[in-house]
Design a protein around this motif. Structure first.
Motif, short mmCIF file in Angstrom:
data_model
loop_
_atom_site.label_atom_id
_atom_site.label_comp_id
_atom_site.label_asym_id
_atom_site.label_seq_id
_atom_site.Cartn_x
_atom_site.Cartn_y
_atom_site.Cartn_z
N ALA A 106 0.83 -1.20 0.00
CA ALA A 106 0.00 0.00 0.00
C ALA A 106 0.87 1.26 0.00
O ALA A 106 0.58 2.22 -0.72
CB ALA A 106 -0.92 0.00 1.21
N TYR A 109 2.44 1.71 -3.44
CA TYR A 109 1.45 2.14 -4.43
C TYR A 109 1.08 3.60 -4.23
O TYR A 109 0.87 4.34 -5.19
CB TYR A 109 0.22 1.24 -4.30
N TYR A 113 0.24 7.46 -6.39
CA TYR A 113 -1.19 7.38 -6.67
C TYR A 113 -1.84 8.75 -6.67
O TYR A 113 -2.71 9.06 -7.47
CB TYR A 113 -1.85 6.47 -5.64
N PRO A 251 -5.43 2.03 -2.70
CA PRO A 251 -4.59 1.28 -1.76
C PRO A 251 -5.30 1.05 -0.43
O PRO A 251 -5.08 0.03 0.22
CB PRO A 251 -3.35 2.16 -1.59
N LEU A 365 -6.01 -2.54 -6.82
CA LEU A 365 -4.92 -1.68 -7.28
C LEU A 365 -4.99 -1.49 -8.79
O LEU A 365 -4.81 -0.37 -9.30
CB LEU A 365 -3.57 -2.27 -6.88
N MET A 468 3.43 2.22 -8.90
CA MET A 468 2.14 1.54 -8.90
C MET A 468 2.26 0.18 -9.58
O MET A 468 1.75 -0.84 -9.10
CB MET A 468 1.07 2.40 -9.59
N SER A 471 4.16 -2.24 -7.30
CA SER A 471 3.40 -2.80 -6.17
C SER A 471 2.44 -3.87 -6.66
O SER A 471 2.22 -4.88 -5.99
CB SER A 471 2.67 -1.70 -5.43
N MET A 472 1.87 -3.65 -7.85
CA MET A 472 0.96 -4.68 -8.39
C MET A 472 1.73 -5.94 -8.75
O MET A 472 1.23 -7.06 -8.57
CB MET A 472 0.22 -4.14 -9.61
#
Lengths: 515, 117
Positions: A106, A109, A113, A251, A365, A468, A471-472
């Protein structure tokens, strides 16, 4: 054992708490410092969680007790556990690992974001407060502290849901969610009061040795089940969940799923460790099974009719809570006779927790990235995003297939365990669970087609920044890794957690009470 | 001294039920907040009552005289914590109510219809 290992349980809670209160100050130093600070806090918390889990697993799975502010027994010789206490067994460590995964992802991300670069320090502050609360929930060994952490997560979560105060729906959702969260917290507090009034203690292990199955105990149990199921988002108290998941920033939706799972963890802890066999487990188990089936059914059918991408995923998340509740409900229903499939059911339910947080998190996400890029969240006005957002498209597809339980992704691995074990209790349960998964697949194929395939409806979507995507990718790696090597992960981290519920009540009590 | 028996428990539960009623059946957001607050007060009263001992003294001694009974200290600590938490939740709820009013121009839940289904 060095100091860091000894104090890991409290450091896991203290580090994000420090982050929460320092973030607004550090934020004054500019975007770069703020981001580095948030990253450092998240990484440090993740390390402590890993350290704690490693200590527990290498120690053979015996619960670790951490007493705050002193030793037990007290200097006066009083042995009753009245100090504030953290108690970590296999299940707590497993939940701490889930929370750590969610926290790190989180924070990573969130780096890019937000399009606005101001106000983010307050967001960091609330996010860390929520994370600290969830860690507290899963590590505490004391009913009252449990209530306090429950309220910390409520306040922080609602702050995050209503964070975008400029949006009409956010404030409305935040109000509703806060009212229900507060109510669930007060149910828990009332139950804690009932238990304290009878036994004069708040420690879970102490209460567990004394519970005698009186009428008041049953009232307390009913209040605990109602409060915790409400906070976990189980039908019939699920109304808040789609609004919370749907209106929160992407997130945060993922962290909220972990928060719901922490409430579910608490429910399991209350049932197996606190009450155990002092009540007729079969009846309570069947209540949970019925609640679970309703949750699965309502979640899936409501997902069918959604036009809003995030609400669609939110109902998917509600249905998955049902699967965990179903599996553990089956385990609890057969606690007295202890057939083999009881442990399998619990293993499946626990394993599904981490799988669910990974694939639902990935979906939230990816949806967040798509919504951010296209500026819309309506399924009909998005479309053709695959032309420009190739990575996000693939990642969304991975999450959707995993959620629906398609092999070789992780959702299949845990759902198979759930199907197998529930079938042995009653084939009807397994059939409903399988059917719901098939409908869920249809729902997500439709959403995928509407958002990513077809002609370009958005002329020039914004590109997705690398943090982003990274993190995905982390979550997708978990989804695929757990799907390809389920045996390894079940063996290492899920079995200690399942055993803690199935046969760990004695160990949990002995770790505190001795004897 | 007059014996009051279980009366405080009954009053506490009445407060909880009144609060739940307000939360479920009132349409005004502020009245819903009052409902939540009533439930909270009821639970707090219940906790304090749990620790009450007839003719007890305040639990402020390290070496208490054994001849008299003390009121239990733990429920009081719980109640204080719960009051502080209650303050935070009520403040947060009210600030969301203010925001809702700014966006929609009304506090009537039946007229706030963005989130349905």
């Amino acid at each position: 054992m060095n100091a860091l290992t000894t104090h890991a349980p409290i450091l896991i809670i203290a580090t994000p708490l420090l982050g929460a209160f320092a973030a607004p100050l550090i934020g004054k130093l500019g975007w770069t410092v703020r981001t580095a600070f948030a990253g450092a806090i998240a990484a440090l918390t993740g390390c402590f969680a890993g350290l704690l889990a490693a200590t527990l697993y290498t120690g053979g799975g015996a619960p670790i007790v951490y007493v705050l502010g002193g030793r037990l027994p007290l200097p006066s010789g009083l042995a009753a556990p009245i100090r504030i206490m953290l108690e970590v067994d296999g299940l707590s460590a497993f939940m701490a690992l889930i929370t750590a995964l969610v926290a790190v992802v989180a924070v990573l991300y969130s780096v890019s974001y937000w399009k606005e670069r101001s106000g983010g320090a307050l967001y960091d502050s609330l996010l860390f407060l929520l994370i600290a609360g969830v860690f507290g929930l899963v590590l505490t060994g004391d009913m009252f502290n449990f209530f306090v952490f429950l309220e910390i997560t409520s306040v922080a979560a609602c702050g995050l849901i209503g964070f975008r105060t400029w949006r009409k729906r956010s404030s409305e959702a935040a109000f509703k969610v806060m009212a229900l969260y507060t109510l669930s917290g007060l149910f828990v507090l009332l139950a804690v009061g009932l238990l304290y009034g009878q036994y004069g203690g708040l420690n879970i292990a102490y209460l567990a040795t004394n519970l005698g199955g009186t009428m008041v105990d049953r009232v307390a149990l009913a209040l605990l089940i109602a409060g915790l199921a409400m906070k976990a988002g189980a039908v019939p108290m699920h109304m808040w969940a789609p609004e919370a998941y749907g209106e929160a920033p992407a997130p945060v939706s993922m962290v909220l799923v972990a928060n719901s799972q922490a409430s579910l963890y608490a429910l399991f802890r209350v049932l197996f460790t606190l009450y155990g066999q002092s009540l007729s487990a079969a009846a309570v188990g069947w209540i949970l099974i019925v609640l679970a089936l309703l949750t699965i059914f309502v979640g899936v059918t409501m997902a069918l009719v959604q036009k809003d991408l995030k609400r669609l995923i939110a109902f998917g998340a509600v249905s998955q809570i049902g699967y965990m509740l179903l599996a553990v409900g089956v385990g609890f229903a057969v606690l007295a006779t202890r057939p083999d499939f009881g442990l399998t059911a619990i293993t499946g339910g626990i394993f599904h927790m981490i799988n669910d947080v990974a694939c639902i998190g990935l979906l939230f996400l990816a949806a967040g990235a798509a919504i951010r890029a296209s500026g819309s969240r309506d399924l009909h006005s998005m479309g053709g995003l695959a032309h420009s957002l190739k990575g996000t498209t693939v990642l969304f597809a991975v999450g959707a297939f995993a959620l629906a339980g398609v092999p070789p992704f992780n959702g299949f691995a845990s759902k198979l365990l759930i199907y197998e074990s529930t079938f042995q209790l009653s084939p009807v349960l397994a059939v409903i669970a399988v059917l719901a998964s098939i409908v869920l697949l249809a729902v997500f194929v439709r959403a995928f087609q509407a958002v990513f395939l077809g002609p370009r409806l958005i002329a020039r979507p914004e590109p997705v920044p690398w943090p982003m995507v990274a993190s995905m990718v982390v979550l997708a790696a978990v989804v695929i890794g757990f799907g390809l090597f389920p045996g390894f992960f079940i063996d290492k981290i899920v079995t200690p957690a399942a055993n803690a519920l199935w046969s760990g009540q004695g160990d949990y009590i002995r770790a505190v009470m001795g004897g | 001294m007059m014996h009051i028996g279980n009366l405080p428990f009954i009053v506490a539960m009445l407060l909880v039920i009144l609060g739940l009623y307000a939360l479920l059946f009132k349409r005004n957001l502020i009245k819903m907040v009052i409902g939540v607050s009533l439930v909270e007060t009821g639970v707090n009263l219940f906790l304090v009552t749990l620790g009450y001992r007839a003719e007890g003294i305040a639990p402020i001694y390290t070496h208490a005289p054994t001849a008299v009974s003390q009121v239990l200290p733990t429920p009081q600590a719980l109640t204080l914590t719960s009051i502080v938490i209650g303050l935070a939740t009520t403040a947060l709820l009210l600030s969301f109510a203010v925001l809702v009013y700014r966006h929609y121009g009304t506090l009537d839940v039946t007229k706030i219809k963005e989130l349905r289904g």
